[in-house]
Scaffold this motif. Structure first.
Motif, short mmCIF file in Angstrom:
data_model
loop_
_atom_site.label_atom_id
_atom_site.label_comp_id
_atom_site.label_asym_id
_atom_site.label_seq_id
_atom_site.Cartn_x
_atom_site.Cartn_y
_atom_site.Cartn_z
N ALA A 121 3.95 1.31 0.92
CA ALA A 121 3.09 0.37 1.45
C ALA A 121 3.46 -0.58 2.41
CB ALA A 121 2.61 -0.22 0.01
N ARG A 122 4.42 -1.24 1.98
CA ARG A 122 5.34 -2.25 2.90
C ARG A 122 5.49 -1.66 4.29
NH1 ARG A 122 9.41 -6.79 0.43
NH2 ARG A 122 9.43 -7.98 2.19
N HIS A 125 2.18 -1.57 6.19
CA HIS A 125 1.45 -2.46 6.31
C HIS A 125 2.27 -3.65 7.24
CE1 HIS A 125 -2.38 -1.41 4.42
NE2 HIS A 125 -1.54 -1.05 3.28
N GLN A 126 3.44 -3.75 6.73
CA GLN A 126 4.39 -4.97 7.33
C GLN A 126 5.19 -4.44 8.69
OE1 GLN A 126 6.23 -7.17 4.70
NE2 GLN A 126 4.61 -7.71 3.55
N GLN A 158 -5.51 -1.19 0.11
CA GLN A 158 -4.96 -2.50 0.12
C GLN A 158 -5.79 -3.35 1.20
OE1 GLN A 158 -0.73 -2.98 0.34
NE2 GLN A 158 -0.64 -1.96 -1.70
N ASP A 159 -5.86 -2.48 2.40
CA ASP A 159 -6.61 -3.09 3.50
C ASP A 159 -7.18 -1.80 4.15
OD1 ASP A 159 -7.29 -4.25 5.91
OD2 ASP A 159 -5.27 -4.39 6.61
N GLY A 162 -7.77 -2.26 8.08
CA GLY A 162 -6.57 -2.31 9.04
C GLY A 162 -6.15 -0.83 9.04
N ALA A 163 -6.00 -0.14 7.85
CA ALA A 163 -5.74 1.21 7.69
C ALA A 163 -6.26 2.35 8.48
CB ALA A 163 -5.66 1.73 6.20
N LYS A 166 -4.88 1.91 12.00
CA LYS A 166 -3.53 2.19 12.23
C LYS A 166 -3.43 3.75 12.16
CE LYS A 166 -0.08 -0.63 11.24
NZ LYS A 166 0.99 -1.58 10.42
#
Ligand code: C2E
Ligand code: MG
Ligand code: MG
Ligand code: MG
Length: 292
Positions: A121-122, A125-126, A158-159, A162-163, A166
Motif C-alpha cells: 500500500a505504501r 500511494h506514497q 484507500q483512495d 487516485g488509484a 495511477k
C-alpha cells in the motif's frame, strides 16, 4: 477480570510489552541493515495455465536470509517494513531484482515468462511508482508486458479515485495489473469496472475447501463469471490438490498457482524449471540447441 489479575500481573504485562518492544526495535535495526548486507532474496513460484498446464508466469516472493533466524517469511517482516517506511527501499529492490532475473532468463534463451511483483500500500500511494517502474523497465530491458504488478483490494479502496489515475498510468506503460487476494477485502464493484485491471487472483482461503464448502464454490463461480464478463483473467492461488485443479478447470479458471504444481523456489532453481518448460514446447527446442 482485569481486577482479579492484580498488581503483579499488571507489572508482568508491562514487562512483556517492553520485551516485545525491544524485540521489535532489534528487528527494525536488523531489517534496516538487511538490504545493505544483501540478506534479502527472491523466491519464485510458477503459474500455469489450466488448459494445457503450461507454465505462463512466475510470482516473485520476498524472503529474508537472517544470519541467526534462517529464512524469514514475508509475513514476519513486511508489516514492520510497511510501518517504518523501509518497504519503499525494499520494494524498489524487489522490482529491480525481479525484472533483472526475468530479463536474464529470456536472454539465456529460456521460454519468456511474465513475472509478478507484489506492491504494498505504501509503495503504491506514497511514492512515484510509475516513474520507478518506467526506470526499472528501461534499466533492465524487460518488455513491459512481461511485468505484472499485484495490488490488493484494500490498497485500491484507500483512495479509489487516485488509484484509477495511477493504475491508468501504469497501464499506459504496458505493464499488467492483477488484484491479489481477491474476495478477502472490501471492494466496490462499481470501481472494479473503472480500474484498468487484467487479472483477479482468487484468495487461497476460497480454494482450500472448494470441494467441501458450497459457499466457497459459489464465491469462486461468481468471481470467475464477474471477471470473464469484464474481460479479465482469473488466477487461483494455493492449489494443493488434484480435486481443486479439476473443479477450477470445470469452472473455467484461467491460471493456477500452488504447492500441488510447484512451491516457491530460489532463483537459481528457476532456470532448471524454465528449461523443462522450454523443452516441452517444440518451437523453443531448436533455439535452445542452437545457443548451446
Ligand atoms: P501472496 O502475494 O498472496 O502470495 C502467495 C502466498 O501463498 C505466498 O506466501 C506463497 O508461498 C503461498 N502459497 C503458494 N502456494 C501455496 C499453497 O498451495 N498453499 C499454501 N498454503 N500457500 C501457498 P509467502 O511467500 O509467505 O508470502 C506471503 C505474502 O507476503 C504474500 O502473499 C504477499 O502479500 C507478501 N509478499 C511477498 N513478497 C512480497 C514483496 O516482495 N513485496 C510485498 N509488498 N509483499 C510481499
Ligand atoms: Mg501476490
Ligand atoms: Mg495472494
Ligand atoms: Mg496473501
Amino acid at each position: 477480570r482485569a481486577k482479579e489479575m492484580g498488581r503483579n500481573n499488571y507489572q508482568f504485562y508491562l514487562t512483556e510489552m517492553n520485551e516485545s518492544a525491544l524485540q521489535r526495535l532489534g528487528l527494525e535495526g536488523q531489517l534496516r541493515k538487511a538490504l545493505e548486507r544483501d540478506e534479502l532474496c527472491l523466491y519464485f513460484q510458477p503459474q500455469y495455465d489450466l488448459d494445457g498446464r503450461r507454465m505462463v508466469g512466475l510470482e516473485a516472493l520476498l524472503r529474508w536470509r537472517h544470519p541467526e533466524r534462517g529464512l524469514v517469511p514475508p509475513d514476519e517482516f513486511i508489516p514492520l517494513a510497511e510501518e517504518t517506511g523501509l518497504i519503499l527501499a525494499m520494494g524498489e529492490w524487489v522490482l529491480r531484482e525481479a525484472c533483472t532475473r526475468a530479463q536474464a532468463w529470456q536472454a539465456a534463451g529460456l521460454a519468456p515468462m511474465r513475472v509478478a511483483v507484489n506492491i504494498s500500500a505504501r509503495q503504491f500511494h506514497q511514492y512515484d511508482l510509475v516513474r520507478l517502474v518506467r526506470l526499472v523497465l528501461e534499466e533492465t530491458g524487460l518488455e513491459p508486458h512481461f511485468l505484472e504488478l499485484e495490488i490488493t483490494e484494500s490498497l485500491i479502496m484507500q483512495d479509489a479515485e487516485g488509484a484509477v489515475h495511477k493504475l491508468s498510468q501504469l497501464r499506459d506503460l504496458g505493464v499488467q495489473i492483477a488484484i491479489d487476494d481477491f474476495g478477502t477485502g472490501y471492494s466496490s464493484l462499481s470501481y472494479l469496472k473503472k480500474f484498468p485491471i487484467q487479472t483477479l487472483k482468487i484468495d487461497r482461503t476460497f480454494v482450500q475447501d472448494l470441494s467441501r464448502n458450497p459457499d466457497d464454490s459459489a464465491i469462486v463461480d461468481a468471481v470467475i463469471a464477474l471477471a470473464h464478463s469484464m474481460g479479465m483473467e482469473v488466477v487461483a492461488e494455493g492449489v494443493e490438490t488434484e480435486e481443486q485443479m479439476r473443479l477450477l478447470h470445470d469452472k473455467s479458471c484461467n491460471r493456477v498457482q500452488g504447492y500441488l504444481l510447484q512451491a516457491p523456489v530460489p532463483s537459481d532453481a528457476v532456470a532448471r524449471i524454465l528449461l523443462q518448460a522450454s523443452l516441452n514446447q517444440p518451437q523453443d527446442q531448436s533455439s535452445l540447441f542452437c545457443s548451446a
